[in-house]
Design a protein around this motif. Sequence first.
Motif, PDB file in Angstrom:
ATOM      1  N   GLN A 123      -0.178   7.136  15.188  1.00 48.04           N
ATOM      2  CA  GLN A 123       0.130   7.716  13.887  1.00 48.04           C
ATOM      3  C   GLN A 123      -0.532   6.826  12.843  1.00 48.04           C
ATOM      4  O   GLN A 123      -0.158   5.665  12.678  1.00 48.04           O
ATOM      5  CB  GLN A 123       1.643   7.776  13.648  1.00 48.04           C
ATOM      6  CG  GLN A 123       2.003   8.392  12.304  1.00 48.04           C
ATOM      7  CD  GLN A 123       3.496   8.379  12.029  1.00 48.04           C
ATOM      8  OE1 GLN A 123       4.265   7.702  12.712  1.00 48.04           O
ATOM      9  NE2 GLN A 123       3.902   9.120  11.016  1.00 48.04           N
ATOM     10  N   ILE A 124      -1.533   7.354  12.166  1.00 46.06           N
ATOM     11  CA  ILE A 124      -2.307   6.566  11.204  1.00 46.06           C
ATOM     12  C   ILE A 124      -1.630   6.531   9.833  1.00 46.06           C
ATOM     13  O   ILE A 124      -1.543   5.482   9.209  1.00 46.06           O
ATOM     14  CB  ILE A 124      -3.744   7.118  11.103  1.00 46.06           C
ATOM     15  CG1 ILE A 124      -4.437   6.965  12.456  1.00 46.06           C
ATOM     16  CG2 ILE A 124      -4.534   6.407  10.014  1.00 46.06           C
ATOM     17  CD1 ILE A 124      -5.740   7.721  12.588  1.00 46.06           C
ATOM     18  N   ILE A 125      -1.153   7.684   9.381  1.00 46.56           N
ATOM     19  CA  ILE A 125      -0.465   7.771   8.085  1.00 46.56           C
ATOM     20  C   ILE A 125       1.038   7.813   8.363  1.00 46.56           C
ATOM     21  O   ILE A 125       1.513   8.728   9.048  1.00 46.56           O
ATOM     22  CB  ILE A 125      -0.876   9.042   7.301  1.00 46.56           C
ATOM     23  CG1 ILE A 125      -2.389   9.169   7.195  1.00 46.56           C
ATOM     24  CG2 ILE A 125      -0.188   9.057   5.927  1.00 46.56           C
ATOM     25  CD1 ILE A 125      -3.073   8.074   6.419  1.00 46.56           C
ATOM     26  N   PRO A 126       1.802   6.860   7.841  1.00 45.79           N
ATOM     27  CA  PRO A 126       3.241   6.807   8.133  1.00 45.79           C
ATOM     28  C   PRO A 126       4.064   7.795   7.294  1.00 45.79           C
ATOM     29  O   PRO A 126       4.930   7.424   6.510  1.00 45.79           O
ATOM     30  CB  PRO A 126       3.604   5.353   7.829  1.00 45.79           C
ATOM     31  CG  PRO A 126       2.641   4.959   6.757  1.00 45.79           C
ATOM     32  CD  PRO A 126       1.372   5.699   7.057  1.00 45.79           C
ATOM     33  N   HIS A 127       3.726   9.057   7.420  1.00 50.21           N
ATOM     34  CA  HIS A 127       4.440  10.160   6.774  1.00 50.21           C
ATOM     35  C   HIS A 127       4.387  11.294   7.798  1.00 50.21           C
ATOM     36  O   HIS A 127       3.308  11.633   8.290  1.00 50.21           O
ATOM     37  CB  HIS A 127       3.704  10.566   5.486  1.00 50.21           C
ATOM     38  CG  HIS A 127       4.400  11.590   4.644  1.00 50.21           C
ATOM     39  ND1 HIS A 127       4.720  11.334   3.324  1.00 50.21           N
ATOM     40  CD2 HIS A 127       4.801  12.855   4.892  1.00 50.21           C
ATOM     41  CE1 HIS A 127       5.296  12.417   2.802  1.00 50.21           C
ATOM     42  NE2 HIS A 127       5.351  13.353   3.745  1.00 50.21           N
ATOM     43  N   MET A 161       0.840  -1.179   0.000  1.00 51.65           N
ATOM     44  CA  MET A 161       0.000   0.000   0.000  1.00 51.65           C
ATOM     45  C   MET A 161       0.885   1.243   0.000  1.00 51.65           C
ATOM     46  O   MET A 161       1.851   1.333   0.739  1.00 51.65           O
ATOM     47  CB  MET A 161      -0.908  -0.025   1.227  1.00 51.65           C
ATOM     48  CG  MET A 161      -1.799   1.195   1.331  1.00 51.65           C
ATOM     49  SD  MET A 161      -3.081   1.029   2.573  1.00 51.65           S
ATOM     50  CE  MET A 161      -2.204   1.608   4.013  1.00 51.65           C
ATOM     51  N   GLY A 162       0.530   2.239  -0.828  1.00 54.34           N
ATOM     52  CA  GLY A 162       1.300   3.467  -0.911  1.00 54.34           C
ATOM     53  C   GLY A 162       0.957   4.428   0.216  1.00 54.34           C
ATOM     54  O   GLY A 162       0.051   4.197   1.010  1.00 54.34           O
ATOM     55  N   CYS A 163       1.678   5.516   0.258  1.00 51.01           N
ATOM     56  CA  CYS A 163       1.459   6.550   1.270  1.00 51.01           C
ATOM     57  C   CYS A 163       0.403   7.532   0.763  1.00 51.01           C
ATOM     58  O   CYS A 163       0.567   8.135  -0.307  1.00 51.01           O
ATOM     59  CB  CYS A 163       2.777   7.269   1.552  1.00 51.01           C
ATOM     60  SG  CYS A 163       2.602   8.718   2.600  1.00 51.01           S
ATOM     61  N   ILE A 164      -0.661   7.699   1.530  1.00 50.00           N
ATOM     62  CA  ILE A 164      -1.752   8.605   1.148  1.00 50.00           C
ATOM     63  C   ILE A 164      -1.229  10.027   0.964  1.00 50.00           C
ATOM     64  O   ILE A 164      -1.618  10.723   0.021  1.00 50.00           O
ATOM     65  CB  ILE A 164      -2.879   8.553   2.195  1.00 50.00           C
ATOM     66  CG1 ILE A 164      -3.580   7.199   2.136  1.00 50.00           C
ATOM     67  CG2 ILE A 164      -3.870   9.687   2.004  1.00 50.00           C
ATOM     68  CD1 ILE A 164      -4.553   6.943   3.273  1.00 50.00           C
ATOM     69  N   PHE A 165      -0.346  10.469   1.843  1.00 51.61           N
ATOM     70  CA  PHE A 165       0.161  11.837   1.730  1.00 51.61           C
ATOM     71  C   PHE A 165       1.051  11.998   0.495  1.00 51.61           C
ATOM     72  O   PHE A 165       1.014  13.041  -0.155  1.00 51.61           O
ATOM     73  CB  PHE A 165       0.908  12.256   2.993  1.00 51.61           C
ATOM     74  CG  PHE A 165       0.015  12.430   4.203  1.00 51.61           C
ATOM     75  CD1 PHE A 165      -1.368  12.467   4.093  1.00 51.61           C
ATOM     76  CD2 PHE A 165       0.562  12.557   5.453  1.00 51.61           C
ATOM     77  CE1 PHE A 165      -2.182  12.629   5.202  1.00 51.61           C
ATOM     78  CE2 PHE A 165      -0.228  12.729   6.577  1.00 51.61           C
ATOM     79  CZ  PHE A 165      -1.612  12.762   6.457  1.00 51.61           C
ATOM     80  N   CYS A 166       1.826  10.978   0.155  1.00 45.07           N
ATOM     81  CA  CYS A 166       2.627  11.036  -1.075  1.00 45.07           C
ATOM     82  C   CYS A 166       1.711  11.072  -2.296  1.00 45.07           C
ATOM     83  O   CYS A 166       2.021  11.743  -3.293  1.00 45.07           O
ATOM     84  CB  CYS A 166       3.594   9.861  -1.139  1.00 45.07           C
ATOM     85  SG  CYS A 166       4.986   9.996   0.014  1.00 45.07           S
ATOM     86  N   GLU A 167       0.571  10.398  -2.209  1.00 41.04           N
ATOM     87  CA  GLU A 167      -0.398  10.436  -3.310  1.00 41.04           C
ATOM     88  C   GLU A 167      -1.006  11.828  -3.462  1.00 41.04           C
ATOM     89  O   GLU A 167      -1.260  12.280  -4.578  1.00 41.04           O
ATOM     90  CB  GLU A 167      -1.483   9.384  -3.097  1.00 41.04           C
ATOM     91  CG  GLU A 167      -0.964   7.967  -3.270  1.00 41.04           C
ATOM     92  CD  GLU A 167      -1.997   6.899  -2.960  1.00 41.04           C
ATOM     93  OE1 GLU A 167      -3.170   7.225  -2.666  1.00 41.04           O
ATOM     94  OE2 GLU A 167      -1.626   5.712  -3.008  1.00 41.04           O
ATOM     95  N   ILE A 168      -1.223  12.534  -2.357  1.00 45.50           N
ATOM     96  CA  ILE A 168      -1.689  13.923  -2.434  1.00 45.50           C
ATOM     97  C   ILE A 168      -0.596  14.780  -3.081  1.00 45.50           C
ATOM     98  O   ILE A 168      -0.873  15.582  -3.971  1.00 45.50           O
ATOM     99  CB  ILE A 168      -2.072  14.461  -1.037  1.00 45.50           C
ATOM    100  CG1 ILE A 168      -3.345  13.763  -0.532  1.00 45.50           C
ATOM    101  CG2 ILE A 168      -2.268  15.983  -1.076  1.00 45.50           C
ATOM    102  CD1 ILE A 168      -3.701  14.050   0.920  1.00 45.50           C
ATOM    103  N   LEU A 169       0.639  14.583  -2.656  1.00 44.68           N
ATOM    104  CA  LEU A 169       1.759  15.337  -3.231  1.00 44.68           C
ATOM    105  C   LEU A 169       1.896  15.086  -4.730  1.00 44.68           C
ATOM    106  O   LEU A 169       2.227  15.995  -5.493  1.00 44.68           O
ATOM    107  CB  LEU A 169       3.066  14.959  -2.535  1.00 44.68           C
ATOM    108  CG  LEU A 169       3.245  15.495  -1.119  1.00 44.68           C
ATOM    109  CD1 LEU A 169       4.375  14.766  -0.416  1.00 44.68           C
ATOM    110  CD2 LEU A 169       3.495  16.992  -1.144  1.00 44.68           C
ATOM    111  N   ASP A 170       1.643  13.854  -5.159  1.00 41.32           N
ATOM    112  CA  ASP A 170       1.756  13.486  -6.573  1.00 41.32           C
ATOM    113  C   ASP A 170       0.518  13.828  -7.386  1.00 41.32           C
ATOM    114  O   ASP A 170       0.470  13.559  -8.587  1.00 41.32           O
ATOM    115  CB  ASP A 170       2.039  11.982  -6.703  1.00 41.32           C
ATOM    116  CG  ASP A 170       3.403  11.587  -6.170  1.00 41.32           C
ATOM    117  OD1 ASP A 170       4.275  12.474  -6.053  1.00 41.32           O
ATOM    118  OD2 ASP A 170       3.601  10.393  -5.861  1.00 41.32           O
ATOM    119  N   GLY A 171      -0.519  14.377  -6.735  1.00 37.21           N
ATOM    120  CA  GLY A 171      -1.750  14.728  -7.438  1.00 37.21           C
ATOM    121  C   GLY A 171      -2.663  13.550  -7.705  1.00 37.21           C
ATOM    122  O   GLY A 171      -3.625  13.672  -8.460  1.00 37.21           O
TER     123      GLY A 171
END
Length: 135
Positions: A92-96, A1-11
Motif C-alpha cells: 500500500q503506497i498511499i496510506p488512505h 508529509m500529508g496524504c496525497i488522496f486527501c490533497e486531491i479531495l481538498d483540491g
Amino acid sequence: MGCIFCEILDGKRDGHLLYEDKSHISFLDKYPIDVGHSLIIPREHHERIIDMDSEDVGKIFSLVPKIANAILKATGADAFSLGQNNGRAAKQIIPHVHIHIIPRYNSKGSVWTKRQISNDDELVELSKNIRSFIV
C-alpha cells in the motif's frame, strides 16, 4: 508529509475525477497498470480497511460495479481486476483506503507490474469518456 488522496479531495492536487458522492470519489490512477486503471476512495481518511466500520466498507465496495462497468464500456477492456492493499508490507503506497479497478485486455495479457503512463490530455479525455457511462 500529508496524504496525497486527501490533497486531491481538498483540491490541492489534480485528480481526473470519474465519480463523486457525499462519501466517496473515484479518479484515474496517476501511474496506471493499464488504460483506465482507476481508484475509489472514501472522503473520510482511513489508513486501512480494518479502520473502517463494516457498513462503510460495504458502501465503498458497492460502487465497484457502477464504476467498473463505465470503465469497461469507455475503454473496450475485456475484463478487470480489483486490488485493495492494507499496510506497507502489502504494498500500500498511499496510506488512505482505496480500491483499484484495473482494466484487462485479452490482446495485452495481464502483467501486473507493467505500467503505461498517459499524458494529461489523454487522461482528461479518458476520464470524461468514463464519466459519460456512469449512471
